[in-house]
Design an enzyme around this catalytic site. Structure first.
Site, short mmCIF file in Angstrom:
data_model
loop_
_atom_site.label_atom_id
_atom_site.label_comp_id
_atom_site.label_asym_id
_atom_site.label_seq_id
_atom_site.Cartn_x
_atom_site.Cartn_y
_atom_site.Cartn_z
N HIS A 147 0.82 -1.22 0.00
CA HIS A 147 0.00 0.00 0.00
C HIS A 147 0.85 1.26 0.00
CE1 HIS A 147 -3.76 -1.89 0.12
NE2 HIS A 147 -3.70 -2.33 1.37
N ASP B 139 2.23 -12.85 -22.94
CA ASP B 139 2.27 -14.28 -23.27
C ASP B 139 2.68 -14.51 -24.71
OD1 ASP B 139 1.67 -15.89 -21.01
OD2 ASP B 139 -0.31 -14.97 -20.97
N GLU C 121 -2.73 -14.73 -27.86
CA GLU C 121 -1.55 -14.93 -27.02
C GLU C 121 -0.73 -16.14 -27.44
OE1 GLU C 121 -2.45 -13.68 -22.71
OE2 GLU C 121 -4.14 -14.94 -23.25
N CYS D 241 -3.35 -5.44 -24.99
CA CYS D 241 -3.42 -5.17 -23.56
C CYS D 241 -2.21 -5.71 -22.81
CB CYS D 241 -4.72 -5.71 -22.96
SG CYS D 241 -4.85 -7.48 -23.11
C1 PEP Z 1 -0.70 -10.81 -21.66
O1 PEP Z 1 -0.39 -12.00 -21.68
O2 PEP Z 1 -0.14 -9.93 -22.37
C2 PEP Z 1 -1.79 -10.33 -20.79
C3 PEP Z 1 -2.24 -9.10 -20.84
O3 PEP Z 1 -2.29 -11.23 -19.90
P1 PEP Z 1 -1.56 -11.64 -18.53
O4 PEP Z 1 -0.36 -10.75 -18.35
O5 PEP Z 1 -2.60 -11.47 -17.47
O6 PEP Z 1 -1.22 -13.07 -18.80
MG MG Z 2 -1.71 -13.50 -20.83
#
Ligand code: PEP
Ligand code: MG
Length: 595
Positions: free
Chosen positions: A202, A468, A444, A515
């Site tokens: 925190h 990933d 991924e 993402c």
């Molecule tokens: C990714 O694999 O880029 C992703 C956003 O998922 P995580 O990091 O939760 O596996």
């Molecule tokens: Mg991922």
């Protein structure tokens, strides 16, 4: 207020800890004594039990009153979103595990109040220590800070309030509780360093929100640094320099001025549109793990949530969350983010995301094992519960659902069938559910890249999970420090994979976002725009950075630059060529590459 000095500090003594909140602070140390109070356990007579219980209850009441006062006095707008931490502490003060068990020990085992409390605290700490997830393990510090407060109140000790610091200083402490952090006066306290803590403690989260440089996890800093020691902290690298020499001081003063200037420049981007100089725009969204992160994401200018990682909901209770618990969380997210969409990713456990409550089996190769959507399609009941909760939340605003780790069309069709079945069941049961929930998948796996054109016909959007995708594409374990040097987003294989994904999405007329962490690194913004991404979702703190770069780019120029990069053979060549472009665009932000 004092700490014993165990070594002689020479000029430019360097300590390295965990970079918790970026920025540079130059000042003198102000040691805050947060040493644990020594607790003596002793047997009491039956006649003493009632007064001991009364004293303990009184300490609980006083602790609550102190926390409520801290909350009321924290009028600072940036802190308001974080006051839930104090609320969490108030809830712990009502928790039967802590309060009920302590009282039972005093009454049944005839142990004095602080001894009984100490036993219960030790037990709770052991439970937290066994948790493998970093975020949850850090919540042990909540127990520590409540425990310290209760014991101090029981023993009649007062503690120095950080609100009383009236000189410019860098606070040096073993640990700081959220109540401590909320009380600080930002015009006085210019930085923090602590012995304990991690990036997700925190103290670190608050320091980042308050934009106060912080280095945590220094282990012994409180025993090394006497009060009033001149020091520099660099919260971007985790470096602490004690007794800086005049040259070091000058260097860091310059670094600080440059950093502060770039930061102040960044603030103006929060409210500006995410578009290039020639008016090409794309959606910049936030990645979150918890609903409470939404206000901060909005403040940073997030136009929606591009990735709500739901696995954390499964890590906090005694077992998997019920449909209603999930519905409440998703609904709160949707309502807080409306009118922008929230992209809810179904459970992605397995691999490096271990959830003790789900009893995942031990696997030799978990990254390629029963994780993410594979797990959901096996544990059908868990999956159906989550789908129902998401559909119900979609009544309250725009929701997109996203399936992780897809490697074939059959998986997508199976997921969609389950979704339809749950929707029908909700309708048959007369329960309201969202009419239009967009369905997307994360790209991924290399298989998903290669069949992206088939997959694009099945869904409304793609979101590329580069964390990933890079690991599977380059065969590099994302958590293994020995091969970390090979984890290269600018590897030509990665670029070609991204190009293939974007072109499949374009041909099918669907949206394509990213993402993974790569989306939030401003150096890649030009490449991602050129590839044709329509959404970038990232840690909200990076949104302004990416926007700053975007707003200096001409969309009409980027295609040519991308073509040049795509013709290069090695990751180093691509990175150097991109570095050169970015340096020309923003000489202050990106150093000229040496290659
Ligand atoms: C990714 O694999 O880029 C992703 C956003 O998922 P995580 O990091 O939760 O596996
Ligand atoms: Mg991922």
């Amino acid at each position: 207020m004092t700490a014993s000095v165990k070594i002689d500090i020479t000029e430019d003594t360097i300590l390295v800890g965990i970079a918790a909140a970026p920025g540079i602070a130059i000042s003198r140390s102000h040691l805050v004594n947060r040493d644990r109070m020594a607790v003596i356990e002793r047997r009491i007579s039956p006649a003493e039990a009632a007064p001991e219980i009364a004293a303990f209850r009184d300490a609980v009441t006083r602790s609550k009153a102190q926390l409520i006062e801290v909350k009321e006095q924290a009028g600072n707008k940036e802190l308001v979103d974080h006051l839930y931490i104090i609320d969490t502490h108030l809830l712990i003060l009502d928790d039967d595990m802590l309060i009920g068990e302590t009282i039972a020990l005093i009454r049944d085992e005839l142990i004095n109040a602080e001894g009984a409390l100490n036993r219960v605290l030790r037990k709770l700490r052991r439970v937290f220590d066994q948790i493998s997830d970093e975020y949850l393990r850090e919540r042990r510090s909540d127990i520590d800070s409540i425990g310290d407060r209760l014991i101090r109140n029981l023993l009649g000790e007062t503690r120095e309030s950080l609100a009383d610091i009236d000189e410019h200083a860098i606070v040096v402490a073993h640990d700081l509780s959220p109540a401590d952090t909320v009380q600080i006066d930002r015009t006085k306290v210019v930085g923090f360093v602590t012995d304990v803590g991690g990036r997700t403690s925190h103290t670190a989260i608050l320091a980042r929100s308050l934009r106060i440089p912080a280095v945590v996890g220094l282990e012994t800093v409180t025993s090394l640094v006497p009060d009033g020691t001149p020091m520099i902290i660099d919260g971007s690298t985790g470096t602490v320099i004690l007794k800086p020499s005049p040259e070091t001081f000058r260097d860091y003063l310059q670094k600080k001025q440059r950093y502060d200037y770039l930061e102040s420049e960044l603030l103006q981007f929060r409210s500006l549109p995410a578009e290039t100089m020639d008016g090409y725009s794309l959606a910049l969204r936030g990645n979150i793990d918890f609903v409470d992160e939404i206000p901060a994401a909005r403040e940073q200018g997030a136009q929606g949530i591009g990735l709500f990682r739901t696995e954390f909901l499964y890590m906090t209770g005694d077992g998997p969350p019920s449909e209603d618990e999930q519905f409440k969380a998703y609904r709160a997210a949707v309502e807080r983010m409306a009118p922008y969409p929230v992209t809810i990713r179904t459970l992605d456990v397995g691999g490096d995301k271990f959830v003790p409550e789900l009893n995942l089996s031990d696997e030799v190769n978990p990254a390629m094992g029963l994780r993410a959507v594979r797990f959901s399609l096996k544990e059908i009941n868990l999956f159906r519960t989550q789908l129902r909760a998401i559909l119900r939340a979609a009544v309250f605003g725009p929701v997109r659902i996203m399936f992780p780790m897809i490697s074939g069309v059959a998986e997508v069709r199976a997921c969609k069938q389950f979704l339809e079945r749950e929707r029908q069941e909700l309708i048959d049961a007369g329960l309201p559910c969202g009419e239009h929930v967009e369905v997307g998948i994360m790209i991924e796996t290399p298989a998903a890249v290669l069949i992206a054109d088939h997959l694009a016909k099945e869904v409304d959007f793609f979101s590329v999970g580069t964390n990933d995708l890079i690991q599977y594409c380059l065969a590099i374990d994302r958590g293994n420090e020995h091969v970390a040097y090979l984890y290269e987003p600018m590897h030509p294989a990665v670029l070609q994979a991204l190009q293939r994904i974007c072109s499949a999405a374009r041909n099918a007329g669907i949206e394509v976002g990213m993402c993974g962490e790569m989306a939030g690194e401003d150096i890649y913004a030009l490449v991602l725009i050129a590839l044709g991404f329509s959404e970038l979702s990232m840690n909200p703190a990076n949104i302004s950075r990416v926007k700053r770069v975007m707003r200096k780019i001409n969309h009409s120029d980027v295609k040519q630059i991308l073509d040049r990069l795509m013709s290069l053979a090695t990751a180093d060549e691509v990175a150097a060529a991109l570095g050169k472009e970015m340096h020309q665009l923003y000489p202050q932000l990106f150093a000229e590459p040496s290659l």
